[in-house]
Write a protein that holds these residues in place. Structure first.
Motif, PDB file in Angstrom:
ATOM      1  N   TRP A 146       3.015   0.673   6.023  1.00 21.57           N
ATOM      2  CA  TRP A 146       3.540  -0.636   6.398  1.00 21.57           C
ATOM      3  C   TRP A 146       5.055  -0.701   6.220  1.00 21.57           C
ATOM      4  O   TRP A 146       5.769  -1.290   7.045  1.00 21.57           O
ATOM      5  N   MET A 147       5.567  -0.063   5.153  1.00 22.12           N
ATOM      6  CA  MET A 147       7.014  -0.062   4.931  1.00 22.12           C
ATOM      7  C   MET A 147       7.751   0.572   6.098  1.00 22.12           C
ATOM      8  O   MET A 147       8.778   0.057   6.539  1.00 22.12           O
ATOM      9  N   TYR A 148       7.234   1.691   6.592  1.00 19.55           N
ATOM     10  CA  TYR A 148       7.924   2.352   7.707  1.00 19.55           C
ATOM     11  C   TYR A 148       7.785   1.540   8.994  1.00 19.55           C
ATOM     12  O   TYR A 148       8.773   1.308   9.699  1.00 19.55           O
ATOM     13  N   GLU A 149       6.564   1.086   9.276  1.00 20.68           N
ATOM     14  CA  GLU A 149       6.327   0.323  10.511  1.00 20.68           C
ATOM     15  C   GLU A 149       7.132  -0.974  10.520  1.00 20.68           C
ATOM     16  O   GLU A 149       7.750  -1.337  11.525  1.00 20.68           O
TER      17      GLU A 149
ATOM     18  N   LEU B 279       3.294   5.723  11.528  1.00 19.46           N
ATOM     19  CA  LEU B 279       3.692   6.697  10.511  1.00 19.46           C
ATOM     20  C   LEU B 279       3.368   8.118  10.946  1.00 19.46           C
ATOM     21  O   LEU B 279       4.172   9.034  10.763  1.00 19.46           O
ATOM     22  N   ARG B 280       2.197   8.315  11.544  1.00 19.32           N
ATOM     23  CA  ARG B 280       1.819   9.654  12.010  1.00 19.32           C
ATOM     24  C   ARG B 280       2.704  10.100  13.173  1.00 19.32           C
ATOM     25  O   ARG B 280       3.061  11.274  13.292  1.00 19.32           O
ATOM     26  N   ASN B 281       3.060   9.166  14.048  1.00 20.36           N
ATOM     27  CA  ASN B 281       3.970   9.505  15.144  1.00 20.36           C
ATOM     28  C   ASN B 281       5.310   9.999  14.606  1.00 20.36           C
ATOM     29  O   ASN B 281       5.917  10.931  15.150  1.00 20.36           O
ATOM     30  N   LYS B 282       5.788   9.356  13.540  1.00 21.26           N
ATOM     31  CA  LYS B 282       7.045   9.775  12.920  1.00 21.26           C
ATOM     32  C   LYS B 282       6.946  11.225  12.451  1.00 21.26           C
ATOM     33  O   LYS B 282       7.846  12.042  12.699  1.00 21.26           O
ATOM     34  N   LYS B 283       5.853  11.545  11.772  1.00 20.72           N
ATOM     35  CA  LYS B 283       5.682  12.902  11.253  1.00 20.72           C
ATOM     36  C   LYS B 283       5.523  13.911  12.386  1.00 20.72           C
ATOM     37  O   LYS B 283       6.044  15.022  12.310  1.00 20.72           O
ATOM     38  N   LEU B 284       4.817  13.519  13.451  1.00 24.01           N
ATOM     39  CA  LEU B 284       4.633  14.413  14.579  1.00 24.01           C
ATOM     40  C   LEU B 284       5.943  14.661  15.321  1.00 24.01           C
ATOM     41  O   LEU B 284       6.205  15.775  15.786  1.00 24.01           O
ATOM     42  N   LYS B 285       6.748  13.618  15.448  1.00 24.88           N
ATOM     43  CA  LYS B 285       8.051  13.781  16.089  1.00 24.88           C
ATOM     44  C   LYS B 285       8.929  14.739  15.293  1.00 24.88           C
ATOM     45  O   LYS B 285       9.655  15.554  15.846  1.00 24.88           O
ATOM     46  N   GLU B 286       8.856  14.617  13.964  1.00 20.41           N
ATOM     47  CA  GLU B 286       9.645  15.513  13.118  1.00 20.41           C
ATOM     48  C   GLU B 286       9.209  16.960  13.292  1.00 20.41           C
ATOM     49  O   GLU B 286      10.009  17.882  13.126  1.00 20.41           O
ATOM     50  N   ASP B 287       7.931  17.147  13.619  1.00 20.73           N
ATOM     51  CA  ASP B 287       7.394  18.498  13.826  1.00 20.73           C
ATOM     52  C   ASP B 287       7.416  18.910  15.298  1.00 20.73           C
ATOM     53  O   ASP B 287       6.839  19.944  15.661  1.00 20.73           O
TER      54      ASP B 287
END
Length: 395
Positions: free
Chosen positions: A145-148, A207-215
């Protein structure tokens, strides 16, 4: 200002606003209020106490109902349901208050700069790890929630990347051939379930999209509720099961010494309270940025002055006036001030509002403030496709 007056008044166009002067005026206003202090922290503790009192009162009423059932061998529906509804309202009020009046500002770091504040009220520690069960256990996982909310929503307000852009999120309904009356029914049902049908999976997805973009991997475009797949497993294991097991299994089980009927009574009240908490939070959160007089933008902002301008043009306040009124609104009735200064205490917004109003008047900017119920009606019109958000040409 009424809608008719608003339409007749010619506000300064977006591209003609002196953004640097706006920035200067707003930051000078902030300096007059000063840094967060012990007084601001004590105000937070008062809001926290109000929520705890509401929650405790609700559970006390469940206990009274259970004892009445035990002593009398049962009570009539004419007695049970009014008491159960009051208990549910109290518990739901505490639920929403915990999220809006405590968790929200704390996770923005609003009290981090208060001298000698306990660590549990700092963003770094609040609801982290096992403290989630002590500080804020809900359908939503705090870090997601903090990131979103803190990053994607606040710093992409009204843009394509804003995960809470209601008009964009509702395109599947707006573009459908569903009759208008059925669309409205859907919105009402959705409002009673939105924390677990929308907020939980959406915050996880972002949040998962953020991590996937980083990868450098593909984005997850849709929710996946299947627990046999990674997204669905995480959604159930880290989001749904913790809250459901505590709120709807463990807590009702605590009433077992008073009999099975007491457990059932507690469960009934908690289910009703959950529905009310969803309705209440939907009412005070969603209309803040969603109506035909709110702007959306096609490009990222450039500079602090333009950031401030977009928070004003993309937000709306509700009625304000006292701690009681503000608590009931989750202090989201100061949405303009909050979006300009997202990391400041609740009491700061009460002090800042008249200053921001004056600045808007100076720059000939519309400062929107109306009843939350009127704004909810306007939001529903947007959600069903009756109206659209305003666009800034070329922005």
């Amino acid at each position: 200002m009424s809608k008719l007056e608003s339409q007749s008044h010619q506000y300064t166009p977006y591209d003609q606003i002196d953004k640097e002067q706006l920035k200067k005026d707003i930051e000078e206003a902030k300096e007059t209020i000063g840094a967060p202090s012990e007084e601001d922290f004590q105000h937070l503790l008062k809001m926290e106490r109000w929520g705890r009192i509401a929650t405790a009162s609700g559970f006390a009423l469940i206990l009274i109902i259970a004892l009445m059932e035990l002593s009398a061998g049962g009570i009539s529906g004419f007695v049970f349901w009014p008491l159960a509804i009051v208990a549910a309202v109290l518990i739901s009020t505490g639920n929403v208050g915990r999220w809006a009046n405590v968790t929200h500002p704390v996770l923005h770091g609003a009290y981090d700069k208060v001298p000698n504040i306990p660590n549990k009220y700092k963003k770094k520690y609040y609801a982290q790890g096992s403290r989630r069960y002590l500080d804020w256990l809900d359908w939503i996982k705090p870090d997601a929630w903090m990131y979103e909310h803190n990053i994607m929503h606040h710093y992409h307000l009204g843009e394509v990347d804003d995960p809470d852009n209601v008009e964009r999120n509702m395109q599947w309904l707006i573009q459908s051939k569903t009759p208008m009356w059925l669309r409205r029914i859907f919105v009402y049902v959705f409002a009673g379930t939105w924390k677990f049908t929308y907020y939980a999976p959406n915050t996880l997805r972002i949040l998962r999209n953020k991590k996937l973009k980083e990868d450098n991997k593909m984005e997850i475009l849709d929710y996946e509720y299947d627990p046999r797949k990674p997204f669905g497993f995480e959604l159930w294991w880290d989001y749904y099961i913790p809250y459901f097991s505590v709120h709807f299994i463990l807590i009702p089980a605590l009433f077992l010494p008073l009999g099975v009927s007491a457990v059932i009574t507690a469960l009934i009240v908690l289910v009703i309270a959950e529905f009310f908490a969803n309705l209440h939070s939907f009412l005070v959160i969603v209309p803040n940025h969603s109506a035909e007089d709110i702007y959306m933008f096609n490009e990222p902002y450039k500079g602090t002055g333009e950031f401030y301008l977009r928070q004003i043009m993309g937000s709306v306040n509700y009625n304000t006036g006292s701690d009681l009124i503000d608590y009931a609104h989750g202090f989201l009735n100061y949405q303009v001030e909050h979006h300009i200064f997202p990391d400041m205490p609740l009491s700061f917004y009460q002090k800042t509002q008249p200053l921001i109003k004056d600045i808007c008047k100076k720059h000939n900017l519309e400062y929107r403030q109306e009843s939350v119920f009127k704004r909810m009606s306007m939001t529903i019109d947007l959600m069903v496709g009756k109206t659209k958000l305003l666009r800034v040409d070329g922005v």
